[in-house]
Design an enzyme around this catalytic site. Structure first.
Site, PDB file in Angstrom:
ATOM      1  N   ARG A  38      -6.373  78.232   2.244  1.00 34.41           N
ATOM      2  CA  ARG A  38      -7.388  78.021   1.208  1.00 34.41           C
ATOM      3  C   ARG A  38      -8.703  77.683   1.887  1.00 34.41           C
ATOM      4  O   ARG A  38      -8.816  76.695   2.590  1.00 34.41           O
ATOM      5  CB  ARG A  38      -6.975  76.881   0.264  1.00 34.41           C
ATOM      6  CG  ARG A  38      -7.957  76.725  -0.905  1.00 34.41           C
ATOM      7  CD  ARG A  38      -7.366  75.896  -2.013  1.00 34.41           C
ATOM      8  NE  ARG A  38      -7.451  74.468  -1.742  1.00 34.41           N
ATOM      9  CZ  ARG A  38      -6.914  73.534  -2.524  1.00 34.41           C
ATOM     10  NH1 ARG A  38      -6.210  73.884  -3.596  1.00 34.41           N
ATOM     11  NH2 ARG A  38      -7.040  72.262  -2.221  1.00 34.41           N
ATOM     12  N   SER A 107      -1.624  78.880 -10.752  1.00 36.51           N
ATOM     13  CA  SER A 107      -1.805  77.453 -11.037  1.00 36.51           C
ATOM     14  C   SER A 107      -1.788  77.218 -12.541  1.00 36.51           C
ATOM     15  O   SER A 107      -2.438  77.943 -13.291  1.00 36.51           O
ATOM     16  CB  SER A 107      -3.152  76.960 -10.489  1.00 36.51           C
ATOM     17  OG  SER A 107      -3.167  77.007  -9.089  1.00 36.51           O
ATOM     18  N   LYS A 136      -9.224  67.812  -5.238  1.00 32.50           N
ATOM     19  CA  LYS A 136      -9.899  68.702  -6.191  1.00 32.50           C
ATOM     20  C   LYS A 136     -10.546  67.855  -7.283  1.00 32.50           C
ATOM     21  O   LYS A 136      -9.921  67.566  -8.303  1.00 32.50           O
ATOM     22  CB  LYS A 136      -8.900  69.687  -6.793  1.00 32.50           C
ATOM     23  CG  LYS A 136      -8.481  70.800  -5.867  1.00 32.50           C
ATOM     24  CD  LYS A 136      -7.797  71.924  -6.604  1.00 32.50           C
ATOM     25  CE  LYS A 136      -8.805  72.831  -7.286  1.00 32.50           C
ATOM     26  NZ  LYS A 136      -8.156  74.018  -7.906  1.00 32.50           N
TER      27      LYS A 136
END
Length: 210
Positions: A38, A107, A136
């Site tokens: 990521r 997700s 996040k």
């Protein structure tokens, strides 16, 4: 069959100056069973180079390699799959581009999204955040263990839990029905990445024996 037990996700901001390759090599040595690249900041060329190196490392270790969001990067390096969020490319389109033999993850943060992901042909879902997470800041409110358990009950595809998971709470996450735990900071930011991964993997395996 993919072993979803310990799914480690890269994050350059948390890795204490270590390269993705260093971190993932240590994570695999400690027991990571799936790794995800990521990266939000780099150029496409840089991402391809980093992803290709990780792809080779994962392939040698026999660990599936997933790319977050970027289907083009996943295709460029022949990744094992791609993981998309609710605002990313829709799963059916990702499947069309990636092909039938690749892994598609989605997700989700509620049952409706989980059921939709399953209908869309996802191979697994990443459910969360389970607990509050600094990784996040824009994440949805935590769904908690009850929210996770509900998702696990309603879908028949593997569920990997993410968000604020540590060696201390991983057992409870598995007990709630998850097939594995996905972590970023708990491993990537650890002083000893290999040991952090080992402790998480042990917590997962221990919970399965109960």
């Amino acid at each position: 069959m993919v072993n979803w037990s310990l799914y480690v996700i890269t994050d350059a901001r948390l890795s204490r100056g270590r390269s993705h390759l260093e971190v993932i090599r240590a994570a695999i040595a400690g027991g990571a069973t799936v790794v995800q690249y990521r990266e939000k900041e780099g150029t496409t060329r840089q991402m391809i180079e980093e992803a290709r190196a990780l792809r080779e490392l994962a392939r040698q270790a026999g660990v599936p390699f997933i790319v977050n969001d970027r289907v083009d990067i996943a295709l460029a390096v022949d990744a094992d799959g791609v993981h998309v969020g609710q605002d990313d490319m829709p799963a059916p389109l990702a499947r069309k581009l990636m092909g039938p033999g690749k892994i598609i993850g989605v997700s989700v943060d509620n049952v409706e999204q989980a059921l939709q992901a399953e209908r869309d042909g996802a191979d697994y879902i990443g459910a969360g955040p389970i607990f509050a997470t600094p990784t996040k800041p824009d994440a949805a409110p935590p769904i908690g263990l009850d929210g996770l358990a509900e998702i696990c009950r309603r879908v028949s595809i593997p569920v990997v839990a993410i968000g604020g998971i540590t060696a201390e709470n991983a057992g409870a996450v598995i007990a709630a029905g998850a097939d594995g735990v996905a972590v970023v900071s708990a491993v990537v930011a650890a002083e000893d990445v290999e040991e952090a991964a080992r402790r998480l993997r042990q917590a997962v395996e221990k919970a399965r024996q109960v």
